[in-house]
Design an enzyme around this catalytic site. Structure first.
Site, PDB file in Angstrom:
ATOM      1  CB  SER A 236      -5.579   2.621  16.468  1.00 33.91           C
ATOM      2  OG  SER A 236      -5.243   2.181  17.771  1.00 33.91           O
TER       3      SER A 236
ATOM      4  CB  ILE B 250      -8.578  -6.610  17.773  1.00 28.60           C
ATOM      5  CG1 ILE B 250      -9.419  -5.306  17.824  1.00 28.60           C
ATOM      6  CG2 ILE B 250      -9.305  -7.697  16.982  1.00 28.60           C
ATOM      7  CD1 ILE B 250     -10.785  -5.394  18.444  1.00 28.60           C
TER       8      ILE B 250
ATOM      9  CE1 TYR C 188      -0.757   1.015  14.823  1.00 32.92           C
ATOM     10  CE2 TYR C 188      -1.868   1.972  16.727  1.00 32.92           C
ATOM     11  CZ  TYR C 188      -1.833   1.053  15.690  1.00 32.92           C
ATOM     12  OH  TYR C 188      -2.885   0.180  15.529  1.00 32.92           O
ATOM     13  CB  ALA C 189      -0.590   8.007  18.660  1.00 31.07           C
TER      14      ALA C 189
ATOM     15  CG  ASN D 293      -7.145  -4.082   8.192  1.00 31.73           C
ATOM     16  OD1 ASN D 293      -7.491  -3.915   9.371  1.00 31.73           O
ATOM     17  ND2 ASN D 293      -6.299  -5.041   7.822  1.00 31.73           N
TER      18      ASN D 293
ATOM     19  CB  VAL E 251      -1.015   0.048   1.177  1.00 26.02           C
ATOM     20  CG1 VAL E 251      -2.044  -1.055   1.059  1.00 26.02           C
ATOM     21  CG2 VAL E 251      -0.325   0.044   2.526  1.00 26.02           C
TER      22      VAL E 251
HETATM   23  P1  NAP Z   1      -1.646  -7.682  11.704  1.00 24.51           P
HETATM   24  O1  NAP Z   1      -2.126  -8.939  12.316  1.00 24.51           O
HETATM   25  O2  NAP Z   1      -0.213  -7.338  11.848  1.00 24.51           O
HETATM   26  O3  NAP Z   1      -2.073  -7.661  10.161  1.00 24.51           O
HETATM   27  C1  NAP Z   1      -1.750  -6.562   9.363  1.00 24.51           C
HETATM   28  C2  NAP Z   1      -1.661  -7.013   7.922  1.00 24.51           C
HETATM   29  O4  NAP Z   1      -1.305  -5.865   7.114  1.00 24.51           O
HETATM   30  C3  NAP Z   1      -0.570  -8.063   7.713  1.00 24.51           C
HETATM   31  O5  NAP Z   1      -1.025  -9.093   6.881  1.00 24.51           O
HETATM   32  C4  NAP Z   1       0.540  -7.263   7.045  1.00 24.51           C
HETATM   33  O6  NAP Z   1       1.369  -8.019   6.173  1.00 24.51           O
HETATM   34  C5  NAP Z   1      -0.274  -6.267   6.220  1.00 24.51           C
HETATM   35  N1  NAP Z   1       0.565  -5.158   5.783  1.00 24.51           N
HETATM   36  C6  NAP Z   1       1.550  -4.542   6.479  1.00 24.51           C
HETATM   37  N2  NAP Z   1       2.144  -3.618   5.720  1.00 24.51           N
HETATM   38  C7  NAP Z   1       1.530  -3.644   4.520  1.00 24.51           C
HETATM   39  C8  NAP Z   1       1.724  -2.932   3.302  1.00 24.51           C
HETATM   40  N3  NAP Z   1       2.682  -2.005   3.180  1.00 24.51           N
HETATM   41  N4  NAP Z   1       0.920  -3.216   2.249  1.00 24.51           N
HETATM   42  C9  NAP Z   1      -0.037  -4.163   2.348  1.00 24.51           C
HETATM   43  N5  NAP Z   1      -0.259  -4.878   3.468  1.00 24.51           N
HETATM   44  C10 NAP Z   1       0.521  -4.620   4.544  1.00 24.51           C
HETATM   45  O7  NAP Z   1      -2.442  -6.431  12.303  1.00 24.51           O
HETATM   46  P2  NAP Z   1      -3.935  -6.329  12.897  1.00 24.51           P
HETATM   47  O8  NAP Z   1      -3.850  -6.392  14.375  1.00 24.51           O
HETATM   48  O9  NAP Z   1      -4.853  -7.242  12.172  1.00 24.51           O
HETATM   49  O10 NAP Z   1      -4.253  -4.812  12.533  1.00 24.51           O
HETATM   50  C11 NAP Z   1      -5.003  -4.456  11.376  1.00 24.51           C
HETATM   51  C12 NAP Z   1      -5.306  -2.963  11.436  1.00 24.51           C
HETATM   52  O11 NAP Z   1      -6.027  -2.666  12.646  1.00 24.51           O
HETATM   53  C13 NAP Z   1      -4.048  -2.095  11.482  1.00 24.51           C
HETATM   54  O12 NAP Z   1      -4.259  -0.906  10.762  1.00 24.51           O
HETATM   55  C14 NAP Z   1      -3.896  -1.788  12.954  1.00 24.51           C
HETATM   56  O13 NAP Z   1      -3.173  -0.604  13.169  1.00 24.51           O
HETATM   57  C15 NAP Z   1      -5.340  -1.661  13.384  1.00 24.51           C
HETATM   58  N6  NAP Z   1      -5.583  -1.876  14.812  1.00 24.51           N
HETATM   59  C16 NAP Z   1      -5.352  -3.068  15.388  1.00 24.51           C
HETATM   60  C17 NAP Z   1      -5.637  -3.223  16.753  1.00 24.51           C
HETATM   61  C18 NAP Z   1      -5.460  -4.524  17.448  1.00 24.51           C
HETATM   62  O14 NAP Z   1      -5.729  -4.580  18.678  1.00 24.51           O
HETATM   63  N7  NAP Z   1      -5.026  -5.586  16.804  1.00 24.51           N
HETATM   64  C19 NAP Z   1      -6.137  -2.150  17.498  1.00 24.51           C
HETATM   65  C20 NAP Z   1      -6.348  -0.939  16.856  1.00 24.51           C
HETATM   66  C21 NAP Z   1      -6.086  -0.808  15.511  1.00 24.51           C
HETATM   67  P3  NAP Z   1       2.743  -8.684   6.738  1.00 24.51           P
HETATM   68  O15 NAP Z   1       2.328  -9.624   7.795  1.00 24.51           O
HETATM   69  O16 NAP Z   1       3.326  -9.356   5.537  1.00 24.51           O
HETATM   70  O17 NAP Z   1       3.561  -7.539   7.248  1.00 24.51           O
END
Ligand code: NAP
Length: 239
Positions: free
Chosen positions: A135, A180, A147-148, A83, A57
């Site tokens: 977030s 999450i 991040y924030a 996302n 992205v």
């Molecule tokens: P995750 O498990 O780390 O999954 C994120 C996915 O995004 C991974 O598959 C990653 O690929 C992919 N990604 C990273 N960089 C990318 C790029 N440049 N282009 C395309 N894809 C890319 O994270 P998650 O916890 O599901 O989080 C998803 C979203 O929710 C994020 O924006 C995060 O900030 C937000 N969020 C999460 C939480 C939480 O509690 N988990 C809370 C608030 C907000 P790789 O694995 O190959 O790097």
């Protein structure tokens, strides 16, 4: 028959995968975008009717090519879910320039890149739904200056796009997940994980599908008069 097209970034695991599953269950044809081709193929196999697309992205031109391919091959983009996100947590006084740049580039510029390429198609059709994943940390969190800041930027981007696109029947909303259960949170040190759990009034960690169901609502006709909103999905974590 193929359903309306939903493009989801960061879709091979975690919240993006949960969102994609929920949307597929509700009849969408989901275009799964992510970095790792083999992980993406596995996700594609497990989500009926979905299509995998390897794209970074942060790469403006590559995102443009992916959106064009999706429009021409699968059909008009009904829904874009921004996302994809990463974290590189460190106290501000120790944060490397590269940690700042990488996080802002993926989490904020990545969303701009996808919107910049999808919005002209949606404008032409006077129809569309954009859901940006921010977030709860956007309001500030120790160790997460990069991040924030990026996630606060997502709110500004969302509200601006909502104002620009409202008269064209395109809604733009943000979701702020709380805590999450995903690979991103499972990599945290145990003390930090427990501290986050203690902040959740509902006393359970969220699931990717908890977020996915709110995405499905914002994408639905029922949410047709909702735009520029920031929806917390955190079991009461932000009150
Ligand atoms: P995750 O498990 O780390 O999954 C994120 C996915 O995004 C991974 O598959 C990653 O690929 C992919 N990604 C990273 N960089 C990318 C790029 N440049 N282009 C395309 N894809 C890319 O994270 P998650 O916890 O599901 O989080 C998803 C979203 O929710 C994020 O924006 C995060 O900030 C937000 N969020 C999460 C939480 C939480 O509690 N988990 C809370 C608030 C907000 P790789 O694995 O190959 O790097």
């Amino acid at each position: 028959m193929a359903g309306p097209i939903a493009i989801v970034t960061g879709a091979q695991r975690g919240i993006g995968y949960g969102i994609s599953r929920v949307l597929a269950d509700r009849g969408y044809t989901v275009v799964l975008c992510d970095l790792d081709e083999s992980a993406l193929s596995e996700a594609e196999r497990s989500i009926p009717g979905s299509h995998a697309m390897t794209v970074d992205v942060t790469d403006f031109e590559a995102v443009g090519a992916a959106v064009r391919t999706s429009e021409e091959t699968f059909g008009p983009t009904a829904v874009l879910v921004n996302n994809a996100g990463i974290n590189r947590d460190r106290m501000l006084h120790k944060m490397a320039e590269s940690e700042w740049d990488t996080v802002v580039n993926v989490n904020l510029k990545g969303q701009f890149n996808c919107m910049r390429h999808v919005v002209p198609y949606m404008r032409g059709r006077k129809k569309g739904r954009i859901i940006n994943i921010s977030s709860a940390s956007w309001q500030g969190n120790v160790g997460q200056a990069n991040y924030a800041a990026a996630k606060a930027g997502v709110i500004g981007l969302t509200k601006t796009a909502a104002r620009e696109l409202a008269r064209l029947n395109i809604t733009v909303n943000a979701i702020c997940p709380g805590f999450i259960d995903t690979p991103m949170t499972r990599q945290m040190p145990p003390e930090a994980f427990s501290a986050m759990m203690a902040k959740i009034p509902m006393e359970r960690i969220g699931t990717p599908e908890d977020v996915g169901r709110v995405v499905a609502f914002l994408a639905s006709d029922d949410a047709g008069y909702v735009t520029g909103e920031v929806v917390n999905v955190g079991g009461g974590m932000v009150l």
